[in-house]
Every structure is written in structure tokens, then in C-alpha cells.
Scaffold this active site. Structure first.
Site, short mmCIF file in Angstrom:
data_model
loop_
_atom_site.label_atom_id
_atom_site.label_comp_id
_atom_site.label_asym_id
_atom_site.label_seq_id
_atom_site.Cartn_x
_atom_site.Cartn_y
_atom_site.Cartn_z
N ASP A 1 0.85 -1.19 0.00
CA ASP A 1 0.00 0.00 0.00
C ASP A 1 0.89 1.24 0.00
O ASP A 1 1.86 1.33 0.76
CB ASP A 1 -0.91 0.01 1.23
CG ASP A 1 -1.91 1.15 1.19
OD1 ASP A 1 -2.97 0.97 0.57
OD2 ASP A 1 -1.61 2.22 1.75
N ILE A 2 0.56 2.21 -0.86
CA ILE A 2 1.33 3.46 -0.90
C ILE A 2 0.92 4.32 0.28
O ILE A 2 -0.27 4.60 0.48
CB ILE A 2 1.07 4.21 -2.22
CG1 ILE A 2 1.51 3.35 -3.41
CG2 ILE A 2 1.81 5.55 -2.23
CD1 ILE A 2 1.21 3.98 -4.76
N GLU B 1 -4.64 2.23 -4.68
CA GLU B 1 -3.19 2.36 -4.50
C GLU B 1 -2.58 1.11 -3.88
O GLU B 1 -1.44 1.14 -3.41
CB GLU B 1 -2.87 3.58 -3.62
CG GLU B 1 -3.25 3.46 -2.15
CD GLU B 1 -4.68 3.88 -1.86
OE1 GLU B 1 -4.96 4.22 -0.70
OE2 GLU B 1 -5.51 3.90 -2.79
#
Length: 325
Positions: A202-203, A245
Site C-alpha cells: 500500500d502506498i 493504491e
């Protein structure tokens, strides 16, 4: 009378040719996987090209023209490195259509399967093929390319060109069906169990990137991260855009310690990478081992819990589910 017979024979041949093309189209369009489509291509070539000799070279990923391997040949011939070198010399900027064929040398004709700037395959025959066979090969490859695009694009995320969520569900389910055989190896006196692992990436603070720079820049970040994933992981690993994302990786045949080393290295790489549109970026990762005692929902749940642990404990880190107290 003779002219009428000739005209009738010609019409019959034209109808036969059209019928043959319809059969090819129908047979190929029924396929739902790349593996099945490739086998169908060979099956059709066996009927069309005989008694001439041929070879079928396939691209390993449909995008890079440097990776070709011999998939099938009429005479059981071995892979020819010289032929692969000749295939690599095709200029994709000049060859945008399968209708164009290139004669590389005095003994062989190379038929490239190219569509939308993708190089999928190449059929190699002798110089002695008839005009009718020549036309049929071109027709077959045109159909093959179109069906292949339909199959592959349904499995690929349009933005990042990684495999999509649908492909993730299918591949993870298949991974669970693999025989649960423990593979061990000794390294510095330590015996490690090799298995597959699921990682969810996950960003960090991605919403802030969209808010500050806009969604166009946000998309550029997603594409650049996907490119870095392709550079960092092996071709045998599964790379997916999980959603938004979030990304996912199926690491195959690695130990738990190796998994953490690989993912930590990728995490550090992202932190130190100079992205084109943003000043800095970090990611959080959660992972878990894959074994057939768990179902798909449990695997995703465990990887998610590990991911949330990473986010709740400073972000920019990797957490394995089994390490959570």
C-alpha cells in the site's frame, strides 16, 4: 465448357478458403486462456502448413521483443539462437501489422505476429511455401493476435499493465491448489522451508498525493511503482494491481526469511527512488505464507492484518503475519 469448369473450380476454391478462415476464427475465438490459444495455433498450423516445415517462436510476455523461445516445430527441431537473433531485429516502429512479412535470409521467411506495438510470436518457414499457404499463415496470425489481445487485456489492469484483481483471485486460488510439499535447503547450517508467500503493498499517504498534485500525477506514481515492481521481482512471481493504491505480489518458492529480505529491499528501494512527479514516497507491506490449509479469504485477511500492523507502527516497513504478537 472448359472455361466454365475453371470458373466453377475457382469459386469452389474461394469458398473453401473462406470456409477455412471461418473455421480458424471460430476455433481460436473459443479459447479462454493463452495456453489453450497457443496450442490451437499449433494445431491449425499442422493442417495448413503441412507438408512444409515450420517453427513457432513465442514471446515470453508479449511486450519485450528480446525474450523469445521455441514453442513448437514441425520436425521436432531444436531452438535456433540465430533465428531468435533475427526475430529480435524486427523494427516494431516499421512493422505495425501482421500483414507485413520480412524475408531475413535466402532460406527462411519470418512471419511476425505484431499488433498494437506488441510482438507476440513469429512463425518461421522455408522459402518454398506456396502463395496459398503464405496467405493463410498471415490470416491465422491476424486472428491469433486479436484473440490474444482479448484474452490478455481482460486479465490486465489498463493503467499499470500489471495483472488485475480478477487475475489475482484466479492465480491465488490456483496457488492454493499446488501440492503442499515442503521444500528444504541448508544454508549456513539453517534449514529453511520454501513455500509461496502473499504480499499486499500500500502506498503511504496516497490520498495526500492526489490532493496536492492531482489525480494525473497520482496515476503517474502508480505506473512508475508498477514499473519498479517489474524490475524488482522475478518473472515467475505474480504481480497485481489489487485495487486503488494497493498492489499484490505472489512470491513463489521462497523461505519466510527470504521473503522478508526481498520485500524489505523493495521497500527501501521505493523510499530512495527519485520519482518523476513527487518529492518522496514510501510504502507499507504485509505478507503471509501460502499453504493449502487456508482458503483465499483467510490468506487475504492475514496479509491485510500484517499490512495494517505496518501502517499502525510507523509505515515504510514490512510485517509478516506470523511475526505479529
Amino acid at each position: 465448357m472448359t472455361e466454365e469448369i475453371r470458373s466453377t473450380n475457382k469459386r469452389n476454391k474461394d469458398r473453401d478458403a473462406e470456409s477455412l478462415k471461418f473455421d480458424y476464427t471460430l476455433l481460436m475465438s473459443c479459447q479462454r486462456s493463452v495456453v489453450a490459444l497457443n496450442k490451437t495455433l499449433v494445431h491449425i498450423l499442422e493442417e495448413v502448413v503441412a507438408p512444409y516445415e515450420y517453427k513457432v517462436y513465442l514471446s515470453s510476455d508479449g511486450t519485450e521483443r528480446d525474450r523469445f523461445y521455441l514453442f513448437s516445430s514441425s520436425s521436432g527441431a531444436l531452438e535456433n539462437p540465430q533465428e531468435i537473433d533475427q526475430i529480435r531485429q524486427f523494427d516494431l516502429d516499421e512493422l505495425e501489422s501482421v500483414d507485413e512479412l520480412v524475408l531475413i535470409d535466402e532460406n527462411k521467411i519470418f512471419y511476425p505476429a505484431i499488433l498494437n506495438h506488441r510482438f507476440y510470436a513469429c512463425i518461421v518457414t522455408g522459402i518454398d511455401v506456396s502463395e496459398e499457404v503464405d496467405e493463410q499463415i498471415i490470416c491465422i496470425l491476424a486472428i491469433y493476435c486479436n484473440v490474444l489481445i482479448l484474452i490478455t487485456d481482460s486479465k490486465v489492469d489498463g493503467l499499470t499493465q500489471l495483472l488485475n484483481r480478477k487475475s489475482f483471485d484466479i492465480d491465488l486460488a490456483l496457488e492454493l491448489q499446488r501440492p503442499d510439499i515442503e521444500k528444504r535447503r541448508s544454508s549456513d547450517g539453517v534449514v529453511e522451508v520454501l513455500e509461496s508467500h502473499l504480499a499486499i503493498i500500500d502506498i503511504d499517504f496516497f490520498k495526500a498525493i492526489n490532493d496536492e498534485y492531482g489525480h494525473v500525477v497520482g496515476d503517474e506514481v502508480l505506473v512508475e511503482l508498477a514499473d519498479l515492481m517489474r524490475l524488482s521481482f522475478r518473472s515467475r512471481d505474480g504481480l497485481f494491481r489489487y485495487g486503488g493504491e494497493e498492489f499484490a505480489v505472489i512470491l513463489r518458492d521462497v523461505s519466510r526469511q527470504q521473503t522478508k529480505r526481498i520485500l524489505n529491499r523493495f521497500c527501501n528501494m521505493i523510499e530512495n527512488h527519485q520519482f518523476k512527479s513527487v518529492d518522496s514516497l514510501t510504502i507499507s507491506i504485509g505478507c503471509c505464507g501460502i499453504n493449502n490449509e487456508l482458503n483465499l479469504l483467510h490468506l487475504v485477511e492475514y496479509a491485510d492484518k500484517a499490512l495494517y500492523y505496518s501502517k499502525e507502527n510507523g509505515r515504510n516497513r514490512v510485517t509478516h503475519f506470523e511475526d505479529i504478537e
